[in-house]
Design a protein around this motif. Structure first.
Motif, PDB file in Angstrom:
ATOM      1  N   PRO A 307       0.789  -1.234   0.000  1.00  0.00           N
ATOM      2  CA  PRO A 307       0.000   0.000   0.000  1.00  0.00           C
ATOM      3  C   PRO A 307       0.821   1.284   0.000  1.00  0.00           C
ATOM      4  N   THR A 308       1.987   1.299   0.645  1.00  0.00           N
ATOM      5  CA  THR A 308       2.749   2.545   0.720  1.00  0.00           C
ATOM      6  C   THR A 308       3.206   2.991  -0.665  1.00  0.00           C
ATOM      7  N   THR A 309       3.839   2.098  -1.419  1.00  0.00           N
ATOM      8  CA  THR A 309       4.312   2.481  -2.736  1.00  0.00           C
ATOM      9  C   THR A 309       3.158   2.627  -3.728  1.00  0.00           C
ATOM     10  N   ALA A 310       2.089   1.878  -3.539  1.00  0.00           N
ATOM     11  CA  ALA A 310       0.928   2.040  -4.419  1.00  0.00           C
ATOM     12  C   ALA A 310       0.331   3.435  -4.267  1.00  0.00           C
ATOM     13  N   LEU A 311       0.211   3.913  -3.039  1.00  0.00           N
ATOM     14  CA  LEU A 311      -0.285   5.270  -2.819  1.00  0.00           C
ATOM     15  C   LEU A 311       0.650   6.304  -3.430  1.00  0.00           C
ATOM     16  N   MET A 312       1.959   6.092  -3.292  1.00  0.00           N
ATOM     17  CA  MET A 312       2.926   7.002  -3.891  1.00  0.00           C
ATOM     18  C   MET A 312       2.734   7.079  -5.402  1.00  0.00           C
ATOM     19  N   LEU A 313       2.576   5.937  -6.012  1.00  0.00           N
ATOM     20  CA  LEU A 313       2.455   5.875  -7.464  1.00  0.00           C
ATOM     21  C   LEU A 313       1.170   6.546  -7.939  1.00  0.00           C
ATOM     22  N   LEU A 314       0.086   6.338  -7.209  1.00  0.00           N
ATOM     23  CA  LEU A 314      -1.222   6.842  -7.641  1.00  0.00           C
ATOM     24  C   LEU A 314      -1.412   8.335  -7.367  1.00  0.00           C
ATOM     25  N   LEU A 315      -0.808   8.837  -6.289  1.00  0.00           N
ATOM     26  CA  LEU A 315      -1.155  10.187  -5.836  1.00  0.00           C
ATOM     27  C   LEU A 315      -0.013  11.196  -5.893  1.00  0.00           C
ATOM     28  N   SER A 316       1.179  10.785  -6.327  1.00  0.00           N
ATOM     29  CA  SER A 316       2.302  11.717  -6.328  1.00  0.00           C
ATOM     30  C   SER A 316       2.057  12.924  -7.231  1.00  0.00           C
ATOM     31  N   ALA A 317       1.401  12.714  -8.367  1.00  0.00           N
ATOM     32  CA  ALA A 317       1.150  13.832  -9.276  1.00  0.00           C
ATOM     33  C   ALA A 317       0.296  14.901  -8.602  1.00  0.00           C
ATOM     34  N   ARG A 318      -0.753  14.479  -7.898  1.00  0.00           N
ATOM     35  CA  ARG A 318      -1.604  15.459  -7.210  1.00  0.00           C
ATOM     36  C   ARG A 318      -0.851  16.145  -6.075  1.00  0.00           C
ATOM     37  N   SER A 319       0.024  15.396  -5.422  1.00  0.00           N
ATOM     38  CA  SER A 319       0.827  16.003  -4.365  1.00  0.00           C
ATOM     39  C   SER A 319       1.750  17.068  -4.940  1.00  0.00           C
ATOM     40  N   GLY A 320       2.351  16.773  -6.107  1.00  0.00           N
ATOM     41  CA  GLY A 320       3.203  17.764  -6.749  1.00  0.00           C
ATOM     42  C   GLY A 320       2.430  19.013  -7.133  1.00  0.00           C
ATOM     43  N   GLU A 321       1.208  18.855  -7.625  1.00  0.00           N
ATOM     44  CA  GLU A 321       0.377  20.007  -7.975  1.00  0.00           C
ATOM     45  C   GLU A 321       0.021  20.825  -6.737  1.00  0.00           C
ATOM     46  N   LEU A 322      -0.279  20.135  -5.643  1.00  0.00           N
ATOM     47  CA  LEU A 322      -0.596  20.841  -4.398  1.00  0.00           C
ATOM     48  C   LEU A 322       0.608  21.634  -3.903  1.00  0.00           C
ATOM     49  N   GLY A 323       1.791  21.008  -3.982  1.00  0.00           N
ATOM     50  CA  GLY A 323       3.000  21.724  -3.569  1.00  0.00           C
ATOM     51  C   GLY A 323       3.256  22.949  -4.414  1.00  0.00           C
ATOM     52  N   ASP A 324       2.928  22.886  -5.727  1.00  0.00           N
ATOM     53  CA  ASP A 324       3.071  24.050  -6.593  1.00  0.00           C
ATOM     54  C   ASP A 324       2.154  25.185  -6.138  1.00  0.00           C
ATOM     55  N   ARG A 325       0.944  24.843  -5.716  1.00  0.00           N
ATOM     56  CA  ARG A 325      -0.041  25.868  -5.368  1.00  0.00           C
ATOM     57  C   ARG A 325       0.226  26.515  -4.013  1.00  0.00           C
ATOM     58  N   ILE A 326       0.537  25.707  -3.005  1.00  0.00           N
ATOM     59  CA  ILE A 326       0.625  26.250  -1.649  1.00  0.00           C
ATOM     60  C   ILE A 326       2.054  26.384  -1.145  1.00  0.00           C
ATOM     61  N   GLY A 327       3.040  25.945  -1.954  1.00  0.00           N
ATOM     62  CA  GLY A 327       4.417  26.007  -1.512  1.00  0.00           C
ATOM     63  C   GLY A 327       4.791  24.777  -0.698  1.00  0.00           C
ATOM     64  N   PRO A 328       6.074  24.602  -0.408  1.00  0.00           N
ATOM     65  CA  PRO A 328       6.529  23.362   0.204  1.00  0.00           C
ATOM     66  C   PRO A 328       6.396  23.300   1.723  1.00  0.00           C
TER      67      PRO A 328
END
Length: 490
Positions: A307-328
Motif C-alpha cells: 500500500p505505501t508504494t501504491a499510494l505514492m504511485l497513484l497520488l504523487s502527481a496530485r501532491s506535486g500540484e498541491l505543492g506548486d499551489r501552496i508552496g513546500p
C-alpha cells in the motif's frame, strides 16, 4: 540537440533500456529486506550480518554515485551505463552463489559500485537522447514504471523467497542485464557532458565512502567488542573531516561546499536526512517484524507492504500540484507528522496481528504521509539552487537520502536494544521493534519541525516530471540535466 522522438522505435527502445537499468538498482533496495530472515537462516548469519547485507550495497552506492555521474559525462553516458549494468549483473551472480555471509556482503558492496555507475546514467540517457518536446512524457513514463517496480518489489521478493529461494532475488538481475545491455548498445546514441575537462574527485569519493563504511561498522559492532567499534568511529569521524577539507580545497570538488550557501537547500537536505533515515529503518525492520513476530511468510510480508508504494504511485502527481499551489512548507511539515503517526500505529502490530485492523491502517497513514512530502521535497531541492546546479543538487540530495537510510539500518537496532540473535527470538524482537518505531517517529517529528521553521520560499512550478510521478519510497529521483554549458549534475 537530442532529436529522437519517443514514438519512434528507437525512442521506445531507449525508454525500455533505461527502465530496465534503473529497475535493477531500485529493486535491490526493496526486495532484499523481505529475504533477510531466510538469508540469516540459510547462512547462519546474526543480525549484524543482515544489517551489512543491506548496508554494504548502500555504502558504495551512496559514496560513489556522484562520481558515477561524472564518469558518464566524461567517457560517455551510454558506455558507463552499460559497464554499470554488466558490473551489477556480475556482482548479483556472486550474491546468488555466495556460500557464506562474508562473500554475500562483499558481493553486495560490489553491487553498489555497479549501481553507482548505472543509476545516474539511466535518466541522463533520456535527457540526452529524447527530443525536448517528448522529454517530459518520457521522464514521466520512466519514473512511473520505476514506481511500479518499487511497488511490486517486496511482493516479488517474497514470491522468490517462498518459491525458488532467496538466491533468485539476486540472480534475477542477470537475465535483466543481458537484455538491457545489448538494447542500450544497439539503440541508445552515445552522449557526453558539455564540460569534459578537469580532474575527477576520486579522493573525495573515496573519503566519503570510507567515512560511511567506518561509521556504519562502528554502529553495527557497538554491542560486541567495543574497542574496534570505538576505533572505527574515530577513524570514520576523521575521514569525514578529511572529506570536508578536501572538498573545500579542490578546484573541482565532488560536493562543492558553496552549494550549501543556499539556506533553503541546506534546510531541505536536513529534512531529507530525517525522512529517509526513518524510511530506511522502518522498511528494514518491518519486513523482519511481519515474518519473525507476526509469523507471516515472505510473500505475505512483501504483499503487506504494497500500500505505501501504491499510494505514492497513484497520488504523487496530485501532491506535486498541491505543492506548486501552496508552496513546500505545509506539505513538508504535515507529511512527516503523518508518517510518524503511521509508525506509531505499527507498534500495535504484534503476534497474530490482523492485517485489516492493525497493519493496513498503519501503512495507509504512512503512505499518505509519504505522498504528502516526497514530491514537494524533491521539487524544492531542485528549486533551491540555480538551474545550472540542479543536477548537482539532486545528486547530493539522492546521496544524502541513501546515507541516511544506511546509518538508520546500522543505528536503529543498537538504539532499540536488539542483540545479534534478536531476530531469532520473537518476543525480544517485538519489544525492540516497538522502541524502534517510536525512535523513527521522533526523527520524523524533528524533520517536521525543521521544515516548519526553515522552509519559507514557495517552490515555483515543478518542471521536472519525475518529481510528480515518483513512486519509490527508497530514494528521491536523480535528475542529471544541467543548463546548456552549465556545470554537470550527478
Amino acid at each position: 540537440m537530442p532529436d529522437v522522438r519517443l514514438s519512434s522505435p528507437q525512442g521506445k527502445w531507449i525508454l525500455v533500456t533505461t527502465v530496465l537499468g534503473s529497475s535493477m538498482a531500485l529493486l535491490d533496495l526493496t526486495v532484499v529486506n523481505v529475504a533477510l530472515p531466510r538469508i540469516g537462516q540459510d547462512l547462519g548469519a546474526d543480525l549484524g550480518a543482515l544489517q551489512w547485507t543491506v548496508n554494504a550495497y548502500m555504502v558504495t552506492l551512496a559514496g560513489l554515485i556522484l562520481l558515477g555521474g561524472a564518469l558518464g559525462d566524461r567517457f560517455g553516458r551510454r558506455k558507463v551505463f552499460v559497464v554499470g549494468v554488466l558490473w551489477f549483473a556480475a556482482a548479483s551472480l556472486l550474491c546468488g552463489i555466495a556460500p557464506d555471509a562474508g562473500v554475500l556482503i562483499a558481493a553486495r558492496a560490489l553491487q553498489g559500485v555497479g549501481g553507482a555507475l548505472l543509476t545516474p546514467g539511466s535518466l541522463a540517457l533520456i535527457q540526452a537522447s529524447i527530443h525536448p518536446d517528448d522529454r517530459g512524457r518520457a521522464v514521466g513514463l520512466w519514473s512511473g514504471f520505476g514506481g511500479i517496480g518499487a511497488a511490486v518489489g517486496p511482493f516479488l521478493g517474497g514470491w522468490l523467497v517462498d518459491g525458488p529461494g532467496w538466491r533468485w532475488v539476486f540472480l534475477l538481475n542477470v537475465p535483466l542485464a543481458l537484455l538491457c545491455a545489448p538494447i542500450a548498445l544497439r539503440h541508445v546514441p552515445e552522449s557526453s557532458g558539455a564540460k569534459a575537462e578537469g580532474r575527477f574527485d576520486v579522493l573525495g569519493a573515496a573519503l566519503g565512502a570510507i567515512a560511511l563504511g567506518l561509521v556504519t561498522y562502528a554502529l553495527i559492532e557497538a554491542e560486541g567488542d567495543t574497542v574496534p567499534a570505538a576505533a572505527s568511529a574515530v577513524a570514520g569521524l576523521a575521514a569525514a573531516i578529511a572529506f570536508v577539507l578536501v572538498e573545500k580545497r579542490r578546484p573541482a570538488p565532488m560536493m562543492p561546499p558553496a552549494i550549501f550557501a543556499s539556506r533553503q537547500f541546506s534546510a531541505v537536505n536536513g529534512v531529507t536526512l530525517c525522512v529517509y533515515a526513518a524510511f530506511g529503518g522502518f522498511f528494514f525492520l518491518a519486513a523482519l517484524q511481519l515474518q519473525v513476530v507476526v509469523g507471516w511468510s515472505a510473500l505475505a510480508a512483501g504483499t503487506a507492504l504494497l500500500p505505501t508504494t501504491a499510494l505514492m504511485l497513484l497520488l504523487s502527481a496530485r501532491s506535486g500540484e498541491l505543492g506548486d499551489r501552496i508552496g513546500p512548507r505545509i506539505p513538508l511539515t504535515v507529511g512527516p507528522l503523518l508518517c510518524a503517526a503511521g509508525m506509531l500505529l505499527m507498534t500495535r502490530v504484534g503476534p497474530d496481528a490482523s492485517y485489516a485492523t492493525e497493519v493496513l491502517p498503519a501503512l495507509l497513514v504512512l503512505g499518505l504521509g509519504m505522498v504528502t512530502l516526497v514530491a514537494p521535497l524533491t521539487a524544492t531541492v531542485l528549486a533551491s539552487v540555480d538551474t545550472a546546479r540542479a543536477g548537482l543538487a539532486s545528486g547530493i540530495n539522492n546521496a544524502a537520502a541513501r546515507a541516511a537510510g544506511l546509518v538508520a539500518v546500522a543505528a536503529l537496532p543498537l538504539l532499540a536494544g536488539m542483540g545479534p540473535e534478536a531476530y531469532r527470538m520473537p518476543d525480544v524482537f517485538d519489544a525492540a521493534f516497538r522502541r524502534a518505531m517510536v525512535l523513527c517517529a521522533g526523527v520524523l517529528v524533528v524533520g517536521s519541525v525543521l521544515a516548519f521553521t526553515t522552509v519559507r520560499r514557495p517552490a515555483p512550478d515543478c518542471r521536472h516530471p519525475e518529481c510528480r510521478t515518483h513512486g519509490s519510497v527508497a530514494v528521491p529521483p536523480l535528475e542529471p540535466e544541467t543548463a546548456p554549458g552549465g556545470e554537470r549534475g550527478a
